[in-house]
Write an enzyme that holds these catalytic residues in place. Sequence first.
Site, mmCIF file in Angstrom:
data_model
loop_
_atom_site.group_PDB
_atom_site.id
_atom_site.type_symbol
_atom_site.label_atom_id
_atom_site.label_comp_id
_atom_site.label_asym_id
_atom_site.label_seq_id
_atom_site.Cartn_x
_atom_site.Cartn_y
_atom_site.Cartn_z
ATOM 1 N N TYR A 51 -20.931 -18.421 -1.515
ATOM 2 C CA TYR A 51 -21.458 -19.356 -0.168
ATOM 3 C C TYR A 51 -20.195 -19.698 0.534
ATOM 4 O O TYR A 51 -18.940 -19.129 0.088
ATOM 5 C CB TYR A 51 -22.214 -20.232 -0.613
ATOM 6 N N GLU A 109 -30.080 -16.633 11.087
ATOM 7 C CA GLU A 109 -28.699 -17.269 10.557
ATOM 8 C C GLU A 109 -27.766 -16.784 11.472
ATOM 9 O O GLU A 109 -27.587 -15.386 11.339
ATOM 10 C CB GLU A 109 -28.564 -17.198 9.140
ATOM 11 N N ASP A 110 -26.790 -17.441 11.812
ATOM 12 C CA ASP A 110 -25.411 -17.050 12.637
ATOM 13 C C ASP A 110 -25.629 -16.093 13.729
ATOM 14 O O ASP A 110 -25.010 -15.180 13.680
ATOM 15 C CB ASP A 110 -24.504 -16.582 11.366
ATOM 16 N N ARG A 142 -22.220 -14.473 15.148
ATOM 17 C CA ARG A 142 -21.460 -15.683 15.009
ATOM 18 C C ARG A 142 -21.529 -16.110 13.499
ATOM 19 O O ARG A 142 -22.247 -16.978 13.034
ATOM 20 C CB ARG A 142 -22.053 -16.944 15.834
ATOM 21 N N ASP A 173 -31.529 -21.755 11.022
ATOM 22 C CA ASP A 173 -31.124 -22.760 10.224
ATOM 23 C C ASP A 173 -29.730 -23.290 10.999
ATOM 24 O O ASP A 173 -29.748 -24.742 10.640
ATOM 25 C CB ASP A 173 -30.599 -22.032 8.915
ATOM 26 N N ASP A 174 -29.238 -22.883 11.622
ATOM 27 C CA ASP A 174 -28.264 -23.206 12.368
ATOM 28 C C ASP A 174 -28.536 -24.447 13.127
ATOM 29 O O ASP A 174 -27.670 -25.223 13.903
ATOM 30 C CB ASP A 174 -27.119 -22.077 12.852
ATOM 31 N N ASN A 182 -17.434 -24.260 9.249
ATOM 32 C CA ASN A 182 -16.978 -23.382 8.221
ATOM 33 C C ASN A 182 -16.119 -22.380 8.712
ATOM 34 O O ASN A 182 -16.611 -21.827 9.896
ATOM 35 C CB ASN A 182 -18.378 -23.002 7.633
ATOM 36 N N LYS A 189 -26.982 -17.008 1.556
ATOM 37 C CA LYS A 189 -28.129 -17.720 1.600
ATOM 38 C C LYS A 189 -29.144 -17.477 0.812
ATOM 39 O O LYS A 189 -29.753 -18.674 0.268
ATOM 40 C CB LYS A 189 -28.724 -17.793 3.052
#
Length: 614
Positions: A134, A276-277, A187, A299-300, A456, A205
């Site tokens: 991760y 995600e992302d 992203r 999630d973000d 991150n 994830k």
Amino acid sequence: MWRHAAARRSAQIRRLLSTSAPSAGAVRGPCIVHKRGTDILHDPWYNKDTAFPLTERDRLGLRGLLPPRVMSFEQQYERFINSYHSLEHNTQGEPDSVVSLAKWRILNRLHDRNETLYYRVLIDNIKDFAPIIYTPTVGLVCENYSGLFRRPRGMYFSAKDKGEMMSMIYNWPAEKVDMIVVTDGSRILGLGDLGVQGIGIPIGKLDVYVAAAGINPQKVLPIMLDVGTNNEELLEDKLYLGLRQPRLEGEEYLAVVDEFMEAVHARWPKAIVQFEDFQMKWAFETLQRYRSRFCMFNDDVQGTAGVALAGLLGAVRAQGRPLADFTKQKIVVVGAGSAGIGVLNMAKHAMLRMPGTHKIGELGEGHNQFWVLDKDGLITKSRKDLDPAVARFARGYGPEEVEDLHEGASLVEVVKKVKPHVLLGLSGVGGIFNEEVLKAMKESDSPCPAIFAMSNPTTKAECTPEDVFKHVGENAVFASGSPFSNVTLSNGRKGYANQANNMYLFPGIGLGALLSGARHISDGMLHAAAECLASYITDDAIRKGILFPSISSIRHITARVGAAVARAAVDEDLAEGCSDLDPRDLRSMSESDTVDYVARKMWYPVYSPLVNDK
Ligand SMILES: NC(=O)c1ccc[n+]([C@@H]2O[C@H](COP(=O)([O-])OP(=O)(O)OC[C@H]3O[C@@H](n4cnc5c(N)ncnc54)[C@H](O)[C@@H]3O)[C@@H](O)[C@H]2O)c1
Ligand SMILES: O=C(O)C[C@H](O)C(=O)O
Ligand SMILES: [Mg+2]
């Protein structure tokens, strides 16, 4: 009549709770396998390597295909951990990136070969291995994915697959899928557009889903939606494995995502889809587009918001104040992207409904405790082309503007004038909380200023814990998105480097939604998750500067969060139940029974006896 139904229900609940909780000593019932011989050895789900007992070797046509000595699971486990430690020893002095990638490779090879052993070592050593599978190492893996590629994992839908997705989805070999994590790679962490290479994120994830939420790894599916990339370097890289074309935009883009969502829903109507992302515009657009039609979340935007809210409430408690004082905290947020806006919305919502000194609803929309900065500095109402999602946080609304600040003011100016209680970074800009900014935080109106450097991977963290305890003071509290080590303070005390990462919440959100059979994931379910995490930490821990529990307790935390989410789904009449559970059973469970039930539903890696079907 009613009594009979109630008695039947409590008998059913007793039955559900009496199945043994998954644990190291658990013995599994037999597992039917439709393969024989080397096909089994090459299937990581069934493979036990040298641990196949002789009877099974006979039964499955494996006799002679393995060395004769039969090893136990424990011996295999020890052997792996020993080779991991020798790798650590042998790479001492090498650059961090080399060591991290070597660790990722050895774990990945085990994942490819023997899933049971892989997930057991991951669960038992989650604190040590999370930084490899991760953040931060997963970021490095994504950056180098095309070169590291050996074999595929998950599914890849590209712009070239338009019109084919409904049939392609049936190429996935597992009959049932419970949990999907999808990205378009636009992203990836704070690393920008990595195109197809972003597949590493859904894989990481979902590893966390298995480790933390006990989702059966046969029922997870990482997905890459390759709609091109705008990353020039990748487009020119001969080894790049994705589509070598600019990203689709507008309706063309949405048509691909629509088709993918329809295909997933057609084959697995109850699967949970985690986005995600995705870059900000698509993160919000897709959330709005799908959230009431499918059981999905971003999630973000949403997971991060809950984790940040738990941290913000912890920061109030660290000051020795009642939670109701949250409404008076001055919060500077650096980064107005998908994560920053998600946090602002949830924090504002929490303030507006905070019981205590204020009557619920007494604080109006104009109550603005936030100062938000993006790449162009402080956002005020005079900002040109103000994004409507940001507008409600722009300074200049309401009569209470006292600081002499202006549109585009710099971070250091804002901190000096506002003297915030909290400085929270979701900017993706490493080191932006520099010495000057942190020294300005010394003048914060809080007795223990809170600094959240949530970007991150590690290189993008807004600052380090060392910088915080040195420049802000040893009374500060700190949390970061990627893991850092604790700091030894001058008096020998520990300065805690908390990890504020959405991994504390997304596994429980997904699991709670799955087990309740939620029709969709509501704000109420997300708030329940955040509140559950916030209340997990004791006052004693908070006084020491511990805002988040240790990652080692992630299964325990996730059971609680999952239960809170499932109960909220029931309360809102969104729960349709799952295979062995009627929503009415869930309704009649106490809070602790729900936690037990969720914990018992978690998959745990032990070798099952294998039986061939022919
Ligand atoms: N800890 C967590 O759980 C967690 C969760 C989600 C995202 N993140 C991290 O947050 C970061 C941002 O994610 P996102 O999805 O919001 O990205 P995004 O691209 O949507 O938003 C980034 C924001 O930062 C702003 N920004 C850029 N440079 C800046 C500067 N010099 N000063 C101030 N603001 C600046 C941009 O204008 C934009 O508003 C990433 O690094 C990501 O890894 C962490
Ligand atoms: O992936 C993470 O570690 C957290 C978050 O989802 C992110 O995008 O940074
Ligand atoms: Mg993310």
